[in-house]
Motif scaffolding. Structure first.
Motif, PDB file in Angstrom:
ATOM      1  N   THR A   1       0.930  -1.145   0.061  1.00 35.43           N
ATOM      2  CA  THR A   1      -0.175  -0.077  -0.100  1.00 35.43           C
ATOM      3  C   THR A   1       0.834   1.390   0.176  1.00 35.43           C
ATOM      4  O   THR A   1       0.191   2.356   0.024  1.00 35.43           O
ATOM      5  N   GLU A   2       2.153   1.208  -0.216  1.00 40.43           N
ATOM      6  CA  GLU A   2       3.154   2.365  -0.111  1.00 40.43           C
ATOM      7  C   GLU A   2       3.815   2.060  -1.564  1.00 40.43           C
ATOM      8  O   GLU A   2       4.365   0.994  -1.597  1.00 40.43           O
ATOM      9  N   PRO A   3       3.997   3.052  -2.423  1.00 42.16           N
ATOM     10  CA  PRO A   3       5.011   2.642  -3.374  1.00 42.16           C
ATOM     11  C   PRO A   3       6.556   2.379  -3.180  1.00 42.16           C
ATOM     12  O   PRO A   3       6.855   2.707  -2.063  1.00 42.16           O
ATOM     13  N   TYR A   4       6.620   1.137  -3.850  1.00 39.96           N
ATOM     14  CA  TYR A   4       8.002   0.510  -3.786  1.00 39.96           C
ATOM     15  C   TYR A   4       9.055   1.287  -4.014  1.00 39.96           C
ATOM     16  O   TYR A   4       9.378   1.998  -4.871  1.00 39.96           O
ATOM     17  N   GLN A   5      10.216   1.025  -3.135  1.00 46.36           N
ATOM     18  CA  GLN A   5      11.781   1.624  -3.453  1.00 46.36           C
ATOM     19  C   GLN A   5      12.575   0.593  -3.036  1.00 46.36           C
ATOM     20  O   GLN A   5      12.263  -0.094  -2.211  1.00 46.36           O
ATOM     21  N   GLU A   6      13.520   0.472  -3.663  1.00 45.87           N
ATOM     22  CA  GLU A   6      14.688  -0.690  -3.369  1.00 45.87           C
ATOM     23  C   GLU A   6      15.271  -0.220  -1.931  1.00 45.87           C
ATOM     24  O   GLU A   6      15.313   0.805  -1.606  1.00 45.87           O
ATOM     25  N   PRO A   7      15.550  -1.422  -1.303  1.00 45.20           N
ATOM     26  CA  PRO A   7      15.871  -1.078   0.212  1.00 45.20           C
ATOM     27  C   PRO A   7      16.951  -0.275   0.356  1.00 45.20           C
ATOM     28  O   PRO A   7      17.903  -0.317  -0.385  1.00 45.20           O
ATOM     29  N   SER A   8      16.865   0.765   1.378  1.00 40.45           N
ATOM     30  CA  SER A   8      17.780   1.294   1.923  1.00 40.45           C
ATOM     31  C   SER A   8      17.810   1.399   3.323  1.00 40.45           C
ATOM     32  O   SER A   8      16.798   0.957   3.902  1.00 40.45           O
ATOM     33  N   GLN A   9      19.223   1.748   3.878  1.00 41.45           N
ATOM     34  CA  GLN A   9      18.928   1.721   5.299  1.00 41.45           C
ATOM     35  C   GLN A   9      17.700   2.621   5.837  1.00 41.45           C
ATOM     36  O   GLN A   9      17.090   2.245   7.024  1.00 41.45           O
ATOM     37  N   LYS A  10      17.471   3.544   5.179  1.00 39.71           N
ATOM     38  CA  LYS A  10      16.144   4.457   5.518  1.00 39.71           C
ATOM     39  C   LYS A  10      14.904   3.864   5.556  1.00 39.71           C
ATOM     40  O   LYS A  10      14.143   3.997   6.438  1.00 39.71           O
ATOM     41  N   ASN A  11      14.675   2.840   4.749  1.00 41.62           N
ATOM     42  CA  ASN A  11      13.328   2.413   4.317  1.00 41.62           C
ATOM     43  C   ASN A  11      13.111   1.155   4.736  1.00 41.62           C
ATOM     44  O   ASN A  11      11.829   0.463   4.440  1.00 41.62           O
ATOM     45  N   LEU A  12      14.157   0.420   5.409  1.00 37.49           N
ATOM     46  CA  LEU A  12      14.110  -1.111   5.956  1.00 37.49           C
ATOM     47  C   LEU A  12      12.763  -1.344   6.486  1.00 37.49           C
ATOM     48  O   LEU A  12      12.301  -2.184   6.462  1.00 37.49           O
ATOM     49  N   SER A  13      12.381  -0.367   7.490  1.00 41.47           N
ATOM     50  CA  SER A  13      11.275  -0.636   8.387  1.00 41.47           C
ATOM     51  C   SER A  13      10.017  -0.291   7.708  1.00 41.47           C
ATOM     52  O   SER A  13       8.698  -0.461   8.590  1.00 41.47           O
ATOM     53  N   ARG A  14       9.729   0.163   6.264  1.00 42.30           N
ATOM     54  CA  ARG A  14       8.445   0.515   6.008  1.00 42.30           C
ATOM     55  C   ARG A  14       7.783  -0.733   5.588  1.00 42.30           C
ATOM     56  O   ARG A  14       7.856  -1.292   4.366  1.00 42.30           O
ATOM     57  N   VAL A  15       6.997  -1.522   6.496  1.00 40.07           N
ATOM     58  CA  VAL A  15       6.313  -2.646   5.979  1.00 40.07           C
ATOM     59  C   VAL A  15       5.139  -2.617   4.732  1.00 40.07           C
ATOM     60  O   VAL A  15       5.102  -3.487   4.139  1.00 40.07           O
ATOM     61  N   PHE A  16       4.766  -1.389   4.747  1.00 44.89           N
ATOM     62  CA  PHE A  16       3.634  -1.331   3.831  1.00 44.89           C
ATOM     63  C   PHE A  16       4.359  -1.349   2.218  1.00 44.89           C
ATOM     64  O   PHE A  16       3.455  -1.149   1.270  1.00 44.89           O
ATOM     65  N   MET A  17       5.456  -0.950   2.291  1.00 45.57           N
ATOM     66  CA  MET A  17       6.456  -0.929   0.968  1.00 45.57           C
ATOM     67  C   MET A  17       6.863  -2.293   0.797  1.00 45.57           C
ATOM     68  O   MET A  17       7.027  -2.602  -0.382  1.00 45.57           O
ATOM     69  N   HIS A  18       7.356  -2.946   1.839  1.00 42.00           N
ATOM     70  CA  HIS A  18       8.205  -4.128   1.592  1.00 42.00           C
ATOM     71  C   HIS A  18       7.442  -5.437   1.661  1.00 42.00           C
ATOM     72  O   HIS A  18       7.752  -6.596   1.057  1.00 42.00           O
ATOM     73  N   LEU A  19       6.569  -5.506   2.476  1.00 37.87           N
ATOM     74  CA  LEU A  19       5.792  -6.721   2.839  1.00 37.87           C
ATOM     75  C   LEU A  19       4.254  -6.722   2.131  1.00 37.87           C
ATOM     76  O   LEU A  19       3.618  -5.658   2.277  1.00 37.87           O
ATOM     77  N   THR A  20       3.961  -7.783   1.440  1.00 38.73           N
ATOM     78  CA  THR A  20       2.520  -7.713   0.723  1.00 38.73           C
ATOM     79  C   THR A  20       1.476  -8.210   1.538  1.00 38.73           C
ATOM     80  O   THR A  20       0.434  -8.491   1.136  1.00 38.73           O
ATOM     81  N   ASN A  21       1.729  -8.792   2.681  1.00 33.14           N
ATOM     82  CA  ASN A  21       0.810  -9.373   3.548  1.00 33.14           C
ATOM     83  C   ASN A  21      -0.531  -8.671   3.431  1.00 33.14           C
ATOM     84  O   ASN A  21      -0.574  -7.323   4.222  1.00 33.14           O
ATOM     85  N   TYR A  22      -1.789  -9.338   3.424  1.00 29.75           N
ATOM     86  CA  TYR A  22      -2.870  -8.560   3.550  1.00 29.75           C
ATOM     87  C   TYR A  22      -3.249  -8.128   5.051  1.00 29.75           C
ATOM     88  O   TYR A  22      -3.681  -7.126   5.153  1.00 29.75           O
ATOM     89  N   SER A  23      -3.005  -9.123   5.864  1.00 30.80           N
ATOM     90  CA  SER A  23      -3.218  -8.449   7.266  1.00 30.80           C
ATOM     91  C   SER A  23      -2.298  -7.291   7.947  1.00 30.80           C
ATOM     92  O   SER A  23      -2.751  -6.709   8.644  1.00 30.80           O
ATOM     93  N   LEU A  24      -1.132  -7.183   7.218  1.00 36.03           N
ATOM     94  CA  LEU A  24      -0.520  -5.816   7.634  1.00 36.03           C
ATOM     95  C   LEU A  24      -0.973  -4.740   6.713  1.00 36.03           C
ATOM     96  O   LEU A  24      -1.430  -3.864   7.223  1.00 36.03           O
ATOM     97  N   ASN A  25      -1.291  -4.821   5.357  1.00 43.06           N
ATOM     98  CA  ASN A  25      -1.650  -3.605   4.473  1.00 43.06           C
ATOM     99  C   ASN A  25      -2.965  -3.317   4.830  1.00 43.06           C
ATOM    100  O   ASN A  25      -3.394  -2.090   4.710  1.00 43.06           O
ATOM    101  N   VAL A  26      -3.716  -4.244   5.244  1.00 41.61           N
ATOM    102  CA  VAL A  26      -5.263  -3.734   5.505  1.00 41.61           C
ATOM    103  C   VAL A  26      -5.328  -2.770   6.432  1.00 41.61           C
ATOM    104  O   VAL A  26      -6.215  -1.977   6.813  1.00 41.61           O
TER     105      VAL A  26
END
Ligand code: ADP
Length: 732
Positions: A341-366
């Motif tokens: 639910t958040e536009p993807y960026q390649e992983p960087s130290q800054k964005n590693l914890s952005r779960v809505f960008m990196h994990l596709t799980n329904y249960s998280l993104n909902v």
């Protein structure tokens, strides 16, 4: 848009004509791809309708009858009967005198009541079916198939709809008499004491598909067939392989300072994204929780996924294991795609914890404010697979290639876990003990890389079959509301699974199969792999099956991979005590003696040392002394070791094949797996593939056997997990 869709359909038509060639190497690219037009009205059945018409039905039946003999199971000729009569004769009591596939059990003649359940013959005596007597009668009306849904949990809604469509009979609080089918929400053991019928779970599946065990099983296959198993990201098992992981990453970084790979850490028993995090440095691993070392898999992070609308997404594919022995796999032509639910960026130290960008799980993104619930199958945060493939096809992507790669990934993954499953199966349902047969729907989570290569993320033993989702219908008021996309896909999968498992609709060609590790008659590959897909059933007016058989249809292309199953067959043969899953030292010695593997260079004393060495490394503080001994994974390691000693100059794969041939020659016709005939080493070596390495290269030491030995010395293998924390209906 309309024109383009027309083009796509023409393209599909062309693909279809290519697919008839049964002898080709690759998977049929025309595997009725889940392609639909976003503008086309959705098929309420959840199936893609752009498949060969059902007109072929009667012809098909005739073809099948022609292929078999024109006799009924009692030896009576069937001439003069209409196709439907022949078809119906396929099922009733005659069927029940057959062995049930995968069990070796003969239903007729058993009438005892056992543990509150009646075995099949009681059931059949209530039917109004013709008996196999000299005067053959046309069937009148068959009794409905009975389904025990008392343990179905969150699958219940979809299951009820399916049963209703099929006009079967549901027992939602269970039944004193036996049912034909038992639908469990979590595991084989949800309902104990089932002695007949069919259960929708295999024993041991939950355990085998946990992240560590799956990684181990795939790794064993990677050692034997590195090019064929490059669809699984490089993984390390924690805490055992922490040292190895750190050393390798340090070496990668030292060799190229610009390299800064990312890794994803997944707790072993986790689901729905729970406890998952990304790291770029081994030092960031959280190895201990409280005083306990955390069991987890750390895995190469696929940093260039394919994006749609700038969003990362993954595919949830439903796969039916209809039978383990002989192996029968079906893939649902329709699946789901789950979007971040958040536009993807390649992983960087800054964005590693952005779960809505990196994990596709329904249960998280909902939980994200950006999550879009949509009634349409081609918009929103959860879409049908067909709508996504359509989008890709419209952009010129070769989706037939993608689809055939996905089918290959599924078959290979199942082949990887099959040996352990067979050990569980014979322990839970030994051949002499009355028991049910099993089938299971699995949820495959697959990521497409930017280069369109599918990557296996995980296999779910309990994929969510929920057809509703929680929604805030008024501020602060949450309700479960129907989810049309889920319903479309999941009801189709469950209904068609039931149709395939219909006990009255067994094919006459179904070969009686022994259970567990016994001998396997060679599989008969139907000339027309689609024939079953188009079989009519009792309801007659149901749509074509949305489940597509891929195995044994593609036996030829994949049977050479079934090497570890042959090792498992040896293992099971020497297990001895029924219900056992570990080999004792005496049994191991017996194996060595029977197969004549000791000699003056490898004495029985060396055999004992090998046994102790390997078993010690694979055993952990086992509270349960019954579990002492050598498990299958340890036995496989011992087998590789023995093969390496015996056939030094060969590659690991050749060594293993040679040792298997040698052992089997000493054991006679009882050993081996069903595809024994085609399991030749030369075939295995011939097999080409399209190597598309993932990000971290898999090191390829000169001698795989040496690597195996080295690996086994470095790391302590994972203990076989007990079914403690079972996952119920996980929606990712
Ligand atoms: P869980 O069982 O907790 O859902 P998964 O293995 O499915 O664990 O991983 C959760 C999510 O993390 C996946 O849906 C996917 O979006 C992402 N993911 C998992 N493994 C990888 C990987 N190796 N590379 C990139 N993304 C991954």
């Amino acid at each position: 848009m309309g024109d383009h869709y027309g083009d796509v359909r023409v393209q599909l038509g062309r693909m279809k004509s290519l697919g008839e060639d049964a002898g080709k190497e690759d998977v049929d690219p025309d595997e009725e791809m889940p392609l639909s037009s976003p503008s086309a009205s959705p098929d309420p059945t959840g199936c893609i309708t752009a498949v060969p018409g059902t007109d072929a039905l009667s012809a098909d039946i005739c073809k099948q009858k022609g292929k078999r003999s024109s006799k009924n199971p009692c030896g009576k000729p069937l001439q003069g009967f209409p196709a439907h009569a022949v078809k119906n004769f396929n099922s009733p009591l005659c069927d029940q005198t057959l062995h049930i596939k995968g069990t070796g059990k003969i239903l007729q003649g058993k009438s005892a009541e056992s543990n509150g359940n009646y075995v099949g013959v009681h059931e059949s005596s209530n039917t109004q079916e013709p008996r196999c007597e000299d005067d053959f009668k046309l069937p009148r009306k068959r009794r409905p198939v009975t389904v025990d849904t008392s343990k179905a949990k969150t699958s219940l809604e979809a299951l009820k709809l399916s049963i209703k469509e099929l006009q079967w009979k549901e027992f939602h609080t269970g039944r004193r008499a036996a049912c034909d089918i038992y639908w469990h929400g979590v595991s084989f053991h949800d309902n104990e004491n089932i002695v007949s019928g069919q259960v929708n779970k295999f024993p041991g599946m939950v355990e085998m598909l946990r992240k560590i065990n799956l990684s181990r099983a795939v790794r064993t296959m990677q050692e034997l067939f590195p090019e064929e198993y490059d669809f699984y990201p490089r993984s390390w098992i924690l805490p055992e392989e922490y040292q190895q992981f750190s050393t390798e990453i340090r070496m990668v970084k030292e060799s190229d300072a610009t390299e800064s790979p990312t890794f994803i850490v997944k707790p072993d028993g986790g689901s729905q994204g729970d406890g998952i995090y990304l790291i770029r440095d081994p030092g960031d691993l959280k190895l201990v929780v409280g005083a306990q070392a955390k069991q987890a898999v750390v895995q190469e992070y696929i940093h260039k996924p394919l994006l749609i609308d700038k969003l990362k997404f993954d595919i949830r594919l439903y796969v039916l294991i209809k039978s383990m022995q002989p192996l029968e796999i079906y893939i649902a032509k329709e699946g789901l795609t789950r979007f971040c639910t958040e536009p993807y960026q390649e992983p960087s130290q800054k964005n590693l914890s952005r779960v809505f960008m990196h994990l596709t799980n329904y249960s998280l993104n909902v939980q994200s404010g950006n999550y879009v619930h949509s009634d349409s199958q081609n918009t929103g945060s959860k879409r049908t697979l067909s709508s996504v493939l359509y989008r890709l096809a419209a952009k010129g992507v070769d989706i037939k290639r993608v689809w055939s790669d996905i089918i290959a990934l599924v078959i290979k993954s199942v082949i990887a876990v099959l040996p352990d499953l067979k050990v569980h199966y014979q322990a839970d349902i030994p051949p002499a003990k009355p028991g049910p047969t099993c089938f299971q729907i699995l949820g495959f989570d697959i990521l497409l890389m930017k280069n369109l290569k599918p990557v296996l993320l995980e296999v779910n033993s309990n994929p969510s079959m929920r057809i509703e989702h929680e929604q805030e219908v008024a501020p602060g008021v949450f309700e479960y509301v129907p989810s049309p996309v889920d319903e479309q896909v999941k009801v189709g999968v469950i209904r068609d699974t039931l149709r395939l498992m219909d006990p009255f609709n067994k094919k006459l060609t179904a070969t009686p199969q022994p259970r567990g590790g016994g001998s396997d008659p060679l599989e008969v590959i139907p000339a027309d792999g689609d024939s079953l897909d188009r079989s009519p059933d009792n309801a007659g007016n149901l749509p074509p099956l949305c489940l597509k058989q891929v195995y044994p249809k593609y036996t030829k292309q994949f049977s050479h991979l079934r090497l570890v199953e042959r090792i498992a067959a040896l293992f099971i043969r020497f297990l001895g005590v029924k219900g056992n899953m570990r080999l004792g030292p005496t049994a191991f010695r017996t194996f060595i003696r029977t197969c004549k593997l000791s000699n003056s260079n490898f004495t029985m004393a060396s055999v004992d040392i090998l046994y102790i060495d390997i078993t010690r490394r694979w055993s952990f503080a086992l509270a349960d002394s019954r579990e002492a001994g050598m498990g299958l994974q340890a036995f496989v390691e011992a087998f590789f070791n023995l093969a390496g000693r015996r056939f030094k100059s060969l590659t690991l794969r050749e060594q293993v094949v040679s040792l298997l041939d040698l052992c089997e020659s000493h054991l006679g016709p009882q050993s081996g797996v069903e595809d024994r005939r085609s399991l030749s080493c030369s075939r295995a070596l011939q097999r080409g593939s399209r190597p598309q390495a993932l990000y971290i290269p898999h090191p390829r030491p000169s001698s795989p056997a040496a690597q195996r030995r080295a690996t086994s010395q470095d790391c302590r293998p994972h203990q076989r997990p007990k079914p403690r924390t079972l996952r119920a209906n996980v929606e990712n």
